[in-house]
Design a protein around this motif. Structure first.
Motif, PDB file in Angstrom:
ATOM      1  N   SER A   1       0.823  -1.212   0.000  1.00 43.83           N
ATOM      2  CA  SER A   1       0.000   0.000   0.000  1.00 43.83           C
ATOM      3  C   SER A   1       0.857   1.261   0.000  1.00 43.83           C
ATOM      4  O   SER A   1       0.417   2.323  -0.442  1.00 43.83           O
ATOM      5  N   PHE A   2       2.116   1.149   0.470  1.00 46.58           N
ATOM      6  CA  PHE A   2       3.014   2.305   0.463  1.00 46.58           C
ATOM      7  C   PHE A   2       3.238   2.846  -0.943  1.00 46.58           C
ATOM      8  O   PHE A   2       3.521   4.032  -1.117  1.00 46.58           O
ATOM      9  N   ASP A   3       3.155   1.969  -1.956  1.00 40.22           N
ATOM     10  CA  ASP A   3       3.359   2.417  -3.333  1.00 40.22           C
ATOM     11  C   ASP A   3       2.414   3.551  -3.690  1.00 40.22           C
ATOM     12  O   ASP A   3       2.749   4.429  -4.485  1.00 40.22           O
ATOM     13  N   ALA A   4       1.217   3.521  -3.107  1.00 41.38           N
ATOM     14  CA  ALA A   4       0.247   4.582  -3.381  1.00 41.38           C
ATOM     15  C   ALA A   4       0.234   5.630  -2.276  1.00 41.38           C
ATOM     16  O   ALA A   4       0.159   6.830  -2.549  1.00 41.38           O
ATOM     17  N   LEU A   5       0.322   5.199  -1.020  1.00 38.55           N
ATOM     18  CA  LEU A   5       0.185   6.135   0.096  1.00 38.55           C
ATOM     19  C   LEU A   5       1.309   7.157   0.163  1.00 38.55           C
ATOM     20  O   LEU A   5       1.106   8.280   0.617  1.00 38.55           O
ATOM     21  N   LYS A   6       2.497   6.775  -0.283  1.00 38.34           N
ATOM     22  CA  LYS A   6       3.616   7.718  -0.186  1.00 38.34           C
ATOM     23  C   LYS A   6       3.430   8.921  -1.100  1.00 38.34           C
ATOM     24  O   LYS A   6       4.126   9.929  -0.951  1.00 38.34           O
ATOM     25  N   ASP A   7       2.484   8.840  -2.028  1.00 37.52           N
ATOM     26  CA  ASP A   7       2.273   9.935  -2.977  1.00 37.52           C
ATOM     27  C   ASP A   7       0.978  10.701  -2.739  1.00 37.52           C
ATOM     28  O   ASP A   7       0.653  11.604  -3.511  1.00 37.52           O
ATOM     29  N   ILE A   8       0.228  10.359  -1.689  1.00 28.65           N
ATOM     30  CA  ILE A   8      -1.058  11.029  -1.501  1.00 28.65           C
ATOM     31  C   ILE A   8      -0.840  12.462  -1.036  1.00 28.65           C
ATOM     32  O   ILE A   8       0.137  12.764  -0.344  1.00 28.65           O
ATOM     33  N   PRO A   9      -1.745  13.366  -1.399  1.00 25.77           N
ATOM     34  CA  PRO A   9      -1.592  14.763  -0.981  1.00 25.77           C
ATOM     35  C   PRO A   9      -1.989  14.948   0.481  1.00 25.77           C
ATOM     36  O   PRO A   9      -2.761  14.180   1.042  1.00 25.77           O
ATOM     37  N   GLY A  10      -1.448  16.004   1.098  1.00 20.71           N
ATOM     38  CA  GLY A  10      -1.837  16.343   2.460  1.00 20.71           C
ATOM     39  C   GLY A  10      -1.101  15.535   3.506  1.00 20.71           C
ATOM     40  O   GLY A  10      -0.233  14.719   3.211  1.00 20.71           O
ATOM     41  N   ASP A  11      -1.459  15.769   4.759  1.00 18.55           N
ATOM     42  CA  ASP A  11      -0.820  15.117   5.899  1.00 18.55           C
ATOM     43  C   ASP A  11      -1.861  14.297   6.651  1.00 18.55           C
ATOM     44  O   ASP A  11      -2.380  14.708   7.680  1.00 18.55           O
TER      45      ASP A  11
END
Length: 251
Positions: A63-73
């Motif tokens: 899931s890090f493959d996608a989560l590391k690029d999500i906007p915001g905090d």
């Protein structure tokens, strides 16, 4: 509070949803998202998410493959089976995680903790965890240079029994019963030590695994750590860290 569930096993996602809905009146659940592709599609649309509950290993990758690029905090609580690299990463970065099957009380505590969090850069921490999960080696502190009145001495970390925060400074307690103050914050020291060898037992204590003689049950489901060299030290682990402490010791 809007909570997004990332999980590729339907009954796990359904259970998380039931636990959240039965524990909180103000939570709206989104998902579950079962794949990396679904995560990326979801965040292409402007949707306010306050918290993410994410499994680590999905059917099409981490899931890090996608989560590391999500906007915001956005704070992330990971739900996972035991994984040595994951536990190491969470300890190093201080991001909450829950072991499957998820315990209701632990879930509630983690969600409440996320409400209080002020996250300077959750996405940066996710990227760091992703790097650790790829197996890239981490270099940890090997020794401390400590000032004495007529010079300096070096203290290998292997000689440390535990470290305590006292009056704004850190004090190192050695296995030979010598003690030294060092001008560092405990939070900074914690990030520099090997999490397989050292454990942040409390806000004020870091203990070495080589000095732990035993652990004993304490009040309110807490655990007291008994050290070989300092058996009278008052180091009591809160119930929210008991599971992690036992995993750390049982390697």
């Amino acid at each position: 509070m809007n909570v997004l569930i990332i999980e590729d096993v339907r009954h796990n996602a359904d259970r998380l949803t039931r636990l959240l809905n039965s524990s909180f009146d103000d939570i709206t659940v989104y998902g579950p998202l079962p794949s990396i592709a679904d995560i990326r599609r979801f965040f292409n649309e402007p949707e306010k998410i306050d918290l993410i509950l994410a499994d680590i290993r999905l059917s099409d990758g981490l899931s890090f493959d996608a989560l590391k690029d999500i906007p915001g905090d956005i704070p992330v609580i990971f739900t996972t089976a035991y994984d040595e690299y994951a536990i190491k990463a969470f300890h190093y970065n201080g991001i909450a995680y829950l072991l499957k099957p998820v315990d209701k009380e632990e879930l509630v505590e983690a969600v409440e903790k996320s409400r209080r969090m002020i996250t300077p850069s959750a996405t940066k921490e996710i990227a760091e965890i992703y790097r650790l999960l790829q197996g890239k080696p981490e270099v940890y502190r090997q020794r401390f240079l400590i000032a004495e009145k007529d010079g300096y001495i070096t203290v290998p970390v292997s000689e440390i029994s535990y470290i305590s925060a006292e009056s704004g400074l850190a004090r190192i307690y050695l296995k030979n019963e010598r003690q030294y103050h060092i001008d560092m914050a405990l939070d900074d020291i914690d990030t520099q030590l090997d999490p397989l060898q050292f454990f942040r037992a409390t806000r004020r204590h870091i203990v070495s695994i080589s000095s732990v003689r035993r652990i004993s049950n304490w009040f309110n489901r807490k655990i007291r750590i008994i050290l070989t060299e300092y058996p009278d030290a008052e180091i009591v682990v809160g119930k929210d860290k008991v599971t992690r402490l036992k995993q750390w010791l049982d390697r």
